[in-house]
Design a protein around this motif. Structure first.
Motif: not given
Length: 291
Positions: A127, A129, A165
């Motif tokens: 990830q 984000p 993401s």
């Protein structure tokens, strides 16, 4: 209990809207006192230029104090466990610790050992984000809504934390996502996939080009990056005069991911992403720490 951002799913849609409301205000680049007296620690176990400096600028524009931990000179280099490092840093009373690590899941694990907010600045191929949020923010600046829009993500998607993401956020906000790349770069997915870049562009409103993550490849996948570029480089010949947006999380492999001419094209939003990244990270810091 502090709120963390280790995965895009940690934020509800309403919370993202709130962060973006802050970010729009912060685009004026003025210094504010929102986080005066707050302490933020950057701890990056992987190299970074844009993300680390973006977070540092974001924090300083909000008047927070920032400490950048030099991992090579820290106790982790002497054998201290990552968890003890986090616990010791947390004991110093920071309001947020920003972590980048080459192992997936590290920020999530650390969030269980600290009282402050943990922000994931990229963990392995899992990830990223804050990059996903700034990409979403950049698209919404242009489109207002992603409902009915089609976004093509092009490149080494299997090894890309940014792609993970972006996919989660774009689809949650109503976009259709097409994955484009050679077979060895495509993950197992229910999303539509294609090896034909021109076909994908014909059906897309925006393109997210990705860097080939050669450092994460266990074995070579192409004889050279130029071989990859033959079929997946974004060029003027490919996009022609189409009304389409071009984005890239950086660093860009010039003339491999995107050619020089397209990087100078007004449809290319790479530098917009960098500018928006500071504002969005300001919004994230304000939201997490004040809440």
């Amino acid at each position: 209990m502090s709120k963390h951002l280790t995965h895009t799913k940690d934020l509800s849609k309403n919370e993202i809207v709130t962060i973006f409301k802050y970010a729009k205000e912060f685009l004026d680049e003025k210094k504010r006192d929102d986080l005066r007296g707050k302490l933020i620690i950057n701890i990056f176990f992987e190299n970074s230029t844009r993300t680390r400096s973006s977070f540092e600028i974001a924090a300083k524009r909000l008047s927070a104090d920032v400490v950048n931990l030099d991992v090579n000179r820290s106790s982790t280099a002497k054998g201290e466990t990552l968890f003890d490092t986090a616990a010791n840093l947390d004991a110093m009373g920071p309001d947020a610790i920003i972590v980048r690590h080459n192992r997936s899941g590290v920020p999530k694990i650390l969030s269980k050992y600290v009282k402050c907010s943990i922000i994931n600045a990229g963990d392995g191929a899992h990830q990223h984000p804050t990059q996903g949020l700034l990409d979403l923010f950049t698209l919404l600046q242009k489109f207002k809504t992603l409902e009915g829009k089609t976004i093509a993500i092009v490149g080494d998607i299997r090894n890309s934390r940014v792609a993970n993401s972006d996919i989660e956020l774009f689809t949650r906000f109503g976009a259709n996502v097409i994955l484009v790349g050679p077979p060895q770069f495509l993950p197992k997915t229910t999303l539509p996939t294609t090896y034909n870049l021109k076909e994908a562009i014909n059906h897309s409103d925006a393109i997210i080009s990705l860097r080939t993550q050669t450092e994460r490849h266990k074995t070579p996948t192409f004889a050279s990056l130029k071989d990859y570029a033959e079929n997946f480089k974004i060029t003027k010949e490919v996009i022609k005069d189409k009304d389409i947006l071009i984005m890239h999380p950086g660093p860009v492999h010039r003339n491999i991911d995107i050619d020089d001419e397209v990087l100078e094209d007004e449809r290319c939003l790479v530098l917009n992403q960098v500018k928006n990244g500071v504002a969005v990270r300001m919004g994230i810091l304000k939201f997490l720490i004040e809440n």
